[in-house]
Scaffold this motif. Structure first.
Motif, PDB file in Angstrom:
ATOM      1  N   GLY A  47      21.515  30.518  48.165  1.00 46.76           N
ATOM      2  CA  GLY A  47      22.549  31.524  48.832  1.00 46.76           C
ATOM      3  C   GLY A  47      24.157  29.750  49.354  1.00 46.76           C
ATOM      4  N   GLU A  48      24.039  28.824  48.193  1.00 44.31           N
ATOM      5  CA  GLU A  48      25.946  29.058  48.625  1.00 44.31           C
ATOM      6  C   GLU A  48      26.444  29.017  47.033  1.00 44.31           C
ATOM      7  N   LEU A  49      26.196  29.697  46.275  1.00 39.43           N
ATOM      8  CA  LEU A  49      26.964  30.450  45.713  1.00 39.43           C
ATOM      9  C   LEU A  49      27.734  31.570  46.015  1.00 39.43           C
ATOM     10  N   PRO A  50      28.900  32.186  45.207  1.00 39.44           N
ATOM     11  CA  PRO A  50      29.726  33.307  45.862  1.00 39.44           C
ATOM     12  C   PRO A  50      28.949  33.971  46.186  1.00 39.44           C
ATOM     13  N   LEU A  51      29.285  35.285  46.853  1.00 36.88           N
ATOM     14  CA  LEU A  51      28.758  36.342  46.447  1.00 36.88           C
ATOM     15  C   LEU A  51      28.441  37.041  45.083  1.00 36.88           C
ATOM     16  N   ALA A  52      29.903  37.434  44.252  1.00 37.39           N
ATOM     17  CA  ALA A  52      29.562  37.919  42.906  1.00 37.39           C
ATOM     18  C   ALA A  52      28.730  36.954  41.818  1.00 37.39           C
ATOM     19  N   ASP A  53      29.176  35.611  42.062  1.00 34.49           N
ATOM     20  CA  ASP A  53      28.092  34.651  41.521  1.00 34.49           C
ATOM     21  C   ASP A  53      26.516  35.570  41.807  1.00 34.49           C
ATOM     22  N   GLN A  54      26.432  35.078  43.640  1.00 36.60           N
ATOM     23  CA  GLN A  54      24.553  36.206  43.274  1.00 36.60           C
ATOM     24  C   GLN A  54      24.440  36.827  43.168  1.00 36.60           C
ATOM     25  N   ARG A  55      25.080  38.318  43.138  1.00 33.07           N
ATOM     26  CA  ARG A  55      24.599  39.100  42.488  1.00 33.07           C
ATOM     27  C   ARG A  55      24.704  38.997  40.840  1.00 33.07           C
ATOM     28  N   SER A  56      25.628  38.143  40.134  1.00 29.10           N
ATOM     29  CA  SER A  56      25.625  38.559  38.981  1.00 29.10           C
ATOM     30  C   SER A  56      23.960  37.302  38.238  1.00 29.10           C
ATOM     31  N   ARG A  57      23.681  36.603  39.221  1.00 33.28           N
ATOM     32  CA  ARG A  57      22.280  35.816  38.728  1.00 33.28           C
ATOM     33  C   ARG A  57      21.331  36.905  39.334  1.00 33.28           C
ATOM     34  N   ILE A  58      20.908  36.995  39.983  1.00 31.87           N
ATOM     35  CA  ILE A  58      19.536  38.127  40.428  1.00 31.87           C
ATOM     36  C   ILE A  58      20.033  39.605  39.790  1.00 31.87           C
ATOM     37  N   LEU A  59      20.866  40.346  39.291  1.00 30.26           N
ATOM     38  CA  LEU A  59      21.038  40.862  38.222  1.00 30.26           C
ATOM     39  C   LEU A  59      20.096  40.847  37.025  1.00 30.26           C
ATOM     40  N   VAL A 112      13.414  49.375  38.535  1.00 30.85           N
ATOM     41  CA  VAL A 112      14.186  48.242  39.619  1.00 30.85           C
ATOM     42  C   VAL A 112      15.020  49.092  40.260  1.00 30.85           C
ATOM     43  N   THR A 113      15.229  48.683  41.592  1.00 32.26           N
ATOM     44  CA  THR A 113      16.718  49.343  42.476  1.00 32.26           C
ATOM     45  C   THR A 113      16.502  47.518  43.053  1.00 32.26           C
ATOM     46  N   CYS A 114      18.118  47.315  43.178  1.00 35.47           N
ATOM     47  CA  CYS A 114      18.535  46.195  44.154  1.00 35.47           C
ATOM     48  C   CYS A 114      19.357  47.249  44.915  1.00 35.47           C
TER      49      CYS A 114
END
Length: 460
Positions: free
Chosen positions: A352-364, A378-380
């Motif tokens: 959660g410390e990452l910016p939202l854009a980086d969070q989305r890129s990492r999980i996708l 898979v649906t995110c």
């Protein structure tokens, strides 16, 4: 003592009678009065400036270029001495004086001097022209000068007192008129001041009334502005809701049109999905049990007895607890499984410390590898209610990325996805949110904590 020395004697020195030698017989018995001497010197100094340089007497040439008053001051003694001994120079100066004052010069030459003529000017002309009796003209000028200077201090004082008395009388005469005029002006000023005070009072009262009215108007305007802002905010909120509903309605209509064009509807899709899942499940069970290609009739194996109750509907992976590390792996092995991920719930749990854009890129990126390994659908889902514009996101192959619409939360969108699946299909919802887990269970889906997905992605 020579006559040239008598001309250069300064004003105010004691005058003496000259009778030393034959040269004194041609000159005046006494020195010229200072006023007569100054007049003669100024006339000669003015002539020097008009003469050509070669006609100026040699002793005076160095003074010829000076200004007239400066020549008379600096060359006075030299001019006086030269006039006394140089008859030719004196004659030229006398001629200049004759041109300047022709009538007076003619009268002096004839011996008929006007009684009103200036004695100093007459003596100066007589000295230059040297007519008969010119010394008497000089003495007359001296006597007039002495007479004018003989007034005592007492006479001057008496004259001054008389003048002051005359001024005092005039002042007293005009004082009454001035006093009356001042009194009239004072009355006018008082009346004007009273009128100005009255106008000032009226202006202050009017200004106060206008100020009060302006304050009231400003208060009413501010209140109306606040009400207008609140009404606009409410209207904007309602407009956003209506736009969201309109967008969903348009999306539903577009989906219906697309389904109609393709010759099927949503019920057909759900039925086909369920049949595929059942077929895959049946084939998996057959392989797991190693059933023969032909079996006896089922009725042959039935013995008498009561009919068994209908089977209980169980959730996928019900035998495993939520914290079992093998739970997610077992569920992903189910045929036709659909993995629905609460995106921000998983990313904020793990990084959660990452910016939202980086969070989305990492999980996708992790879900793309998981979909390639398990062949699962898979649906995110991400919360997009606060976004001002669509987010540019590149979804990996095999991963569906959805953002909730304005006015809709990600939890509500996950519920719609689960309810859209046909009954009997294995649906897994990954979220640590208790409300999302409870809603998933009620809809027939299996909830899985976010930590299990993070651990599974960490092994990939």
């Amino acid at each position: 003592m020579t006559s040239g020395n008598s001309l250069s004697t300064a004003s105010g020195t004691k005058e003496q009678i000259i009778d030393s030698g034959p040269e004194a017989a041609d000159g005046p018995p006494r020195p010229l009065p200072e006023a007569v001497r100054q007049n003669v010197v100024e006339t000669a100094a003015e002539l020097l400036g008009a003469l050509p340089l070669d006609e100026v007497p040699p002793p005076l040439r160095r003074f010829a270029r000076f200004e007239r008053r400066k020549r008379a001051k600096l060359a006075g003694q030299h001019i006086a001495a030269l006039l006394e001994r140089d008859e030719a120079f004196r004659a030229r100066v006398a001629e200049a004086e004759r041109e300047t004052h022709p009538d007076l010069a003619a009268a002096v030459a004839d011996g008929s001097v006007p009684p009103a003529a200036d004695p100093v000017r007459v003596a100066a002309i007589g000295y230059l022209l040297r007519p008969d009796g010119w010394k008497a003209l000089v003495e007359n000028a001296r006597a007039e000068i002495d007479r004018s200077a003989s007034l005592t201090e007492g006479e001057r004082a008496e004259r001054r007192i008389a003048e002051l008395r005359a001024e005092l009388g005039a002042a007293r005469a005009s004082r009454g008129a001035d006093l009356d005029r001042a009194r009239g002006e004072l009355r006018d000023a008082k009346a004007e001041i009273a009128e100005l005070r009255r106008k000032l009072h009226e202006a202050r009262a009017k200004a106060k009334a206008e100020r009060d009215r302006a304050d009231a108007l400003a208060e009413r305007t501010e209140r109306e502005l606040t009400e207008a802002r609140e009404a606009r905010a409410a209207a904007d909120k309602e407009l956003r809701k209506l736009r969201a509903k309109l967008d969903r309605a348009e999306a539903g209509a577009e989906a219906a049109k697309r389904a109609a064009r393709e010759g099927r509807n949503i019920d057909d899709v759900r039925l086909r999905m369920l049949l595929d899942a059942l077929t895959d499940a049946a084939q998996g069970v057959r392989r797991e049990l190693a059933l023969p290609s032909t079996i006896g009739r089922p009725a042959d194996l039935v013995t008498g007895g009561d009919a068994a109750p209908p089977p209980h509907r169980a959730l996928p992976g019900r035998a495993l607890s939520d914290g079992d590390p093998q739970l997610l792996d077992r569920l992903l092995q189910l045929p036709g499984v659909h993995l629905v991920v609460d995106g921000y719930n998983v990313t904020k749990t793990g990084y959660g410390e990452l910016p939202l854009a980086d969070q989305r890129s990492r999980i996708l990126s992790g879900l793309g590898g998981l979909a390639a390994q398990t062949r699962a659908e898979v649906t995110c889902v991400f919360d997009g209610a606060e976004l001002d514009a669509p987010v540019a996101t590149v979804a990996p192959r095999g991963v569906r990325v959805l953002f909730s619409q304005p006015g809709q939360t990600a939890d509500e969108l996950i519920g719609e996805i689960v309810r859209a699946e046909p009954g009997g299909r294995a649906v897994v919802v990954v979220s640590s949110d208790r409300e999302v887990q409870d809603a998933a269970r009620r809809a027939g889906a299996r909830p899985v904590p976010s930590q299990l997905l993070l651990r599974r992605l960490g092994r990939s």
